[in-house]
Design a protein around this motif. Structure first.
Motif, PDB file in Angstrom:
ATOM      1  N   MET A  30     109.079  25.005  73.113  1.00  0.00           N
ATOM      2  CA  MET A  30     108.525  26.203  72.490  1.00  0.00           C
ATOM      3  C   MET A  30     109.574  27.289  72.304  1.00  0.00           C
ATOM      4  N   GLY A  31     110.589  27.301  73.143  1.00  0.00           N
ATOM      5  CA  GLY A  31     111.650  28.300  72.980  1.00  0.00           C
ATOM      6  C   GLY A  31     112.290  28.227  71.605  1.00  0.00           C
ATOM      7  N   TRP A  32     112.503  27.015  71.117  1.00  0.00           N
ATOM      8  CA  TRP A  32     113.100  26.850  69.786  1.00  0.00           C
ATOM      9  C   TRP A  32     112.131  27.280  68.701  1.00  0.00           C
ATOM     10  N   GLY A  37     110.825  31.447  64.627  1.00  0.00           N
ATOM     11  CA  GLY A  37     109.959  32.544  64.187  1.00  0.00           C
ATOM     12  C   GLY A  37     110.657  33.894  64.256  1.00  0.00           C
ATOM     13  N   ALA A  38     111.406  34.124  65.331  1.00  0.00           N
ATOM     14  CA  ALA A  38     112.142  35.384  65.481  1.00  0.00           C
ATOM     15  C   ALA A  38     113.184  35.533  64.383  1.00  0.00           C
ATOM     16  N   SER A  39     113.844  34.444  64.032  1.00  0.00           N
ATOM     17  CA  SER A  39     114.882  34.483  62.993  1.00  0.00           C
ATOM     18  C   SER A  39     114.282  34.768  61.621  1.00  0.00           C
ATOM     19  N   ILE A  40     113.155  34.143  61.327  1.00  0.00           N
ATOM     20  CA  ILE A  40     112.489  34.395  60.048  1.00  0.00           C
ATOM     21  C   ILE A  40     112.000  35.841  59.980  1.00  0.00           C
ATOM     22  N   ALA A  41     111.422  36.323  61.078  1.00  0.00           N
ATOM     23  CA  ALA A  41     110.976  37.720  61.119  1.00  0.00           C
ATOM     24  C   ALA A  41     112.155  38.666  60.943  1.00  0.00           C
ATOM     25  N   GLY A  73     109.996  40.513  69.819  1.00  0.00           N
ATOM     26  CA  GLY A  73     109.029  39.902  70.723  1.00  0.00           C
ATOM     27  C   GLY A  73     109.217  38.394  70.822  1.00  0.00           C
ATOM     28  N   LEU A  74     109.408  37.745  69.677  1.00  0.00           N
ATOM     29  CA  LEU A  74     109.623  36.300  69.689  1.00  0.00           C
ATOM     30  C   LEU A  74     110.964  35.938  70.322  1.00  0.00           C
ATOM     31  N   LEU A  75     111.977  36.771  70.107  1.00  0.00           N
ATOM     32  CA  LEU A  75     113.265  36.528  70.755  1.00  0.00           C
ATOM     33  C   LEU A  75     113.127  36.622  72.273  1.00  0.00           C
ATOM     34  N   ILE A  76     112.366  37.583  72.739  1.00  0.00           N
ATOM     35  CA  ILE A  76     112.130  37.730  74.180  1.00  0.00           C
ATOM     36  C   ILE A  76     111.457  36.471  74.737  1.00  0.00           C
ATOM     37  N   LYS A  80     113.272  33.160  77.404  1.00  0.00           N
ATOM     38  CA  LYS A  80     112.707  32.759  78.700  1.00  0.00           C
ATOM     39  C   LYS A  80     113.097  31.320  79.027  1.00  0.00           C
ATOM     40  N   THR A  81     113.302  30.494  77.998  1.00  0.00           N
ATOM     41  CA  THR A  81     113.626  29.088  78.236  1.00  0.00           C
ATOM     42  C   THR A  81     114.960  28.657  77.633  1.00  0.00           C
ATOM     43  N   LEU A  82     115.537  29.462  76.760  1.00  0.00           N
ATOM     44  CA  LEU A  82     116.811  29.114  76.126  1.00  0.00           C
ATOM     45  C   LEU A  82     117.926  29.979  76.708  1.00  0.00           C
ATOM     46  N   PRO A  83     119.165  29.478  76.687  1.00  0.00           N
ATOM     47  CA  PRO A  83     120.280  30.304  77.134  1.00  0.00           C
ATOM     48  C   PRO A  83     120.407  31.554  76.249  1.00  0.00           C
ATOM     49  N   LEU A  84     120.601  32.698  76.873  1.00  0.00           N
ATOM     50  CA  LEU A  84     120.644  33.968  76.150  1.00  0.00           C
ATOM     51  C   LEU A  84     121.699  33.970  75.050  1.00  0.00           C
ATOM     52  N   GLY A  85     122.916  33.561  75.377  1.00  0.00           N
ATOM     53  CA  GLY A  85     123.998  33.580  74.393  1.00  0.00           C
ATOM     54  C   GLY A  85     123.708  32.706  73.193  1.00  0.00           C
ATOM     55  N   THR A  86     123.180  31.525  73.443  1.00  0.00           N
ATOM     56  CA  THR A  86     122.843  30.604  72.356  1.00  0.00           C
ATOM     57  C   THR A  86     121.728  31.180  71.488  1.00  0.00           C
ATOM     58  N   ALA A  87     120.665  31.647  72.128  1.00  0.00           N
ATOM     59  CA  ALA A  87     119.522  32.174  71.385  1.00  0.00           C
ATOM     60  C   ALA A  87     119.924  33.390  70.556  1.00  0.00           C
ATOM     61  N   TYR A  88     120.681  34.304  71.149  1.00  0.00           N
ATOM     62  CA  TYR A  88     121.055  35.514  70.430  1.00  0.00           C
ATOM     63  C   TYR A  88     121.988  35.194  69.266  1.00  0.00           C
ATOM     64  N   ALA A  89     122.936  34.291  69.486  1.00  0.00           N
ATOM     65  CA  ALA A  89     123.863  33.920  68.413  1.00  0.00           C
ATOM     66  C   ALA A  89     123.126  33.251  67.259  1.00  0.00           C
ATOM     67  N   ILE A  90     122.190  32.377  67.576  1.00  0.00           N
ATOM     68  CA  ILE A  90     121.423  31.716  66.517  1.00  0.00           C
ATOM     69  C   ILE A  90     120.539  32.727  65.792  1.00  0.00           C
ATOM     70  N   TRP A  91     119.907  33.606  66.537  1.00  0.00           N
ATOM     71  CA  TRP A  91     119.036  34.635  65.937  1.00  0.00           C
ATOM     72  C   TRP A  91     119.809  35.504  64.955  1.00  0.00           C
TER      73      TRP A  91
END
Length: 135
Positions: A30-32, A37-41, A73-76, A80-91
């Motif tokens: 679900m993290g992905w 969703g966060a990226s599209i938003a 909100g979706l990034l937050i 919770k389940t993805l590495p912060l650096g990876t998630a933020y860079a992808i976002w």
């Protein structure tokens, strides 16, 4: 009453025996899903900034507020389940590439080879982060 992780896992396993499709979707991580969703938003948030003209137009301003809050909100939820650096860079990467591509189509921004190569490099970086992520 504290949550017992073993009990929760047993409940999930029993549920999955009944509803396999939902469990397959949950297994996608679900993290992905939240991160997509966060990226599209984020793309819609950036686009709405162009149209709200300094928050002087009501509807685009509402869209800006809703998509910005939704994106964060979706990034937050994703981190919770993805590495912060990876998630933020992808976002940020998906948002940057998405808005650059939208700018080409919606605002007739330049389509020179350097711009396209730069967008391609962002996309390659995002794909690489997903492929080589531990999640």
């Amino acid at each position: 009453m504290k949550n017992n992780p073993e009990l929760i896992n047993n409940q999930i396993n029993e549920y999955c025996k009944i509803n396999i499709i939902t469990c397959i979707l949950i297994g996608v991580r679900m993290g992905w899903v939240y991160l997509v969703g966060a990226s599209i938003a984020e793309i819609f948030f950036a686009l709405s900034l162009k149209y709200n003209e300094g928050f002087t137009k009501l509807i685009p301003s509402i869209v800006t507020a809703v998509t910005g809050a939704g994106s964060f909100g979706l990034l937050i939820l994703a981190i919770k389940t993805l590495p912060l650096g990876t998630a933020y860079a992808i976002w940020t990467g998906v948002g940057a590439a998405g808005i650059a591509i939208a700018g080409i189509f919606l605002f007739k921004e330049s389509i020179d080879i350097y711009r396209l190569a730069s967008i391609a490099l962002i996309i390659i970086g995002v794909v690489g982060l997903k492929i080589f992520s531990n999640e």
